[in-house]
Design a protein around this motif. Structure first.
Motif, mmCIF file in Angstrom:
data_model
loop_
_atom_site.group_PDB
_atom_site.id
_atom_site.type_symbol
_atom_site.label_atom_id
_atom_site.label_comp_id
_atom_site.label_asym_id
_atom_site.label_seq_id
_atom_site.Cartn_x
_atom_site.Cartn_y
_atom_site.Cartn_z
ATOM 1 N N ILE A 1 0.778 -1.332 0.015
ATOM 2 C CA ILE A 1 0.068 -0.084 -0.040
ATOM 3 C C ILE A 1 0.962 1.377 0.117
ATOM 4 O O ILE A 1 0.531 2.041 -0.764
ATOM 5 C CB ILE A 1 -1.016 0.015 1.179
ATOM 6 C CG1 ILE A 1 -2.098 -1.150 0.817
ATOM 7 C CG2 ILE A 1 -1.615 1.261 1.334
ATOM 8 C CD1 ILE A 1 -3.075 -1.334 1.880
ATOM 9 N N ILE B 1 1.952 2.236 -3.445
ATOM 10 C CA ILE B 1 0.873 2.634 -4.495
ATOM 11 C C ILE B 1 0.415 4.201 -4.332
ATOM 12 O O ILE B 1 -0.019 4.404 -3.117
ATOM 13 C CB ILE B 1 -0.016 1.771 -4.721
ATOM 14 C CG1 ILE B 1 0.412 0.020 -4.939
ATOM 15 C CG2 ILE B 1 -1.376 1.933 -5.417
ATOM 16 C CD1 ILE B 1 -0.765 -0.736 -4.869
ATOM 17 N N GLU C 1 -5.107 1.980 -9.145
ATOM 18 C CA GLU C 1 -3.971 0.985 -9.317
ATOM 19 C C GLU C 1 -4.461 0.210 -7.957
ATOM 20 O O GLU C 1 -4.378 -1.015 -8.007
ATOM 21 C CB GLU C 1 -2.874 1.559 -9.308
ATOM 22 C CG GLU C 1 -1.850 0.309 -9.185
ATOM 23 C CD GLU C 1 -0.343 0.834 -9.412
ATOM 24 O OE1 GLU C 1 0.675 0.011 -9.215
ATOM 25 O OE2 GLU C 1 0.204 2.058 -9.431
ATOM 26 N N LEU C 2 -4.420 0.822 -6.689
ATOM 27 C CA LEU C 2 -4.597 -0.240 -5.822
ATOM 28 C C LEU C 2 -5.945 -0.861 -5.505
ATOM 29 O O LEU C 2 -6.004 -1.979 -5.391
ATOM 30 C CB LEU C 2 -5.042 1.144 -4.341
ATOM 31 C CG LEU C 2 -5.232 0.439 -2.954
ATOM 32 C CD1 LEU C 2 -3.946 -0.550 -2.575
ATOM 33 C CD2 LEU C 2 -5.572 1.334 -1.979
ATOM 34 N N LYS C 3 -7.086 -0.358 -6.127
ATOM 35 C CA LYS C 3 -8.406 -0.886 -6.397
ATOM 36 C C LYS C 3 -7.889 -2.461 -7.240
ATOM 37 O O LYS C 3 -8.369 -3.487 -6.852
ATOM 38 C CB LYS C 3 -9.486 -0.131 -7.085
ATOM 39 C CG LYS C 3 -10.224 0.877 -6.228
ATOM 40 C CD LYS C 3 -11.087 1.412 -6.941
ATOM 41 C CE LYS C 3 -11.964 2.492 -6.099
ATOM 42 N NZ LYS C 3 -12.803 3.093 -6.730
#
Length: 120
Positions: free
Chosen positions: A31, A34, A39-41
């Motif tokens: 985490i 990012i 992109e995290l999703k």
């Protein structure tokens, strides 16, 4: 980036759905590297999908599979064009979160497969 109406989460329903287990490194190492919400999703959705695949070898996912997934479609920008999703996958590969391998199919076509960057 597309504009979507804000939705409100209704809470975790008792007895509804399973539990997704993620390695501690997702929170401590992944985490922080990012800086893009989409992109995290995508990374979280890919990791979730990969944990659901029962495979003797490392599980993988393809761009067409992600495009066809209704959860991915509702969570990420419009995918009428594959390029936004492909760009997010490329960023996750660039960050070392996902690995990409091109596999030649029996018909000669090349399929890009995405794996979690893990020992498995």
């Amino acid at each position: 980036m597309s504009v979507r109406a804000a939705r409100r989460f209704g809470g975790f329903a008792e007895g509804k759905g399973g539990v997704a287990s993620l390695p501690e490194a997702v929170f401590t190492d992944l985490i922080p590297c990012i800086d893009d919400l989409d992109e995290l999703k995508l990374v979280l959705l890919v990791l979730w999908r990969l944990t659901k695949i029962q495979a003797e070898v490392a599980p993988w996912i393809t761009l067409p599979e992600l495009q066809a997934d209704p959860v991915v479609s509702s969570a990420l920008p419009s995918q009428g064009d594959a390029s936004p999703l492909a760009a997010l996958l490329a960023r996750a590969v660039e960050h070392g979160i996902l690995l990409r391998a091109d596999h030649r199919l029996a018909d000669g076509a090349v399929e890009s497969r995405y794996f979690a960057n893990s020992p498995r």
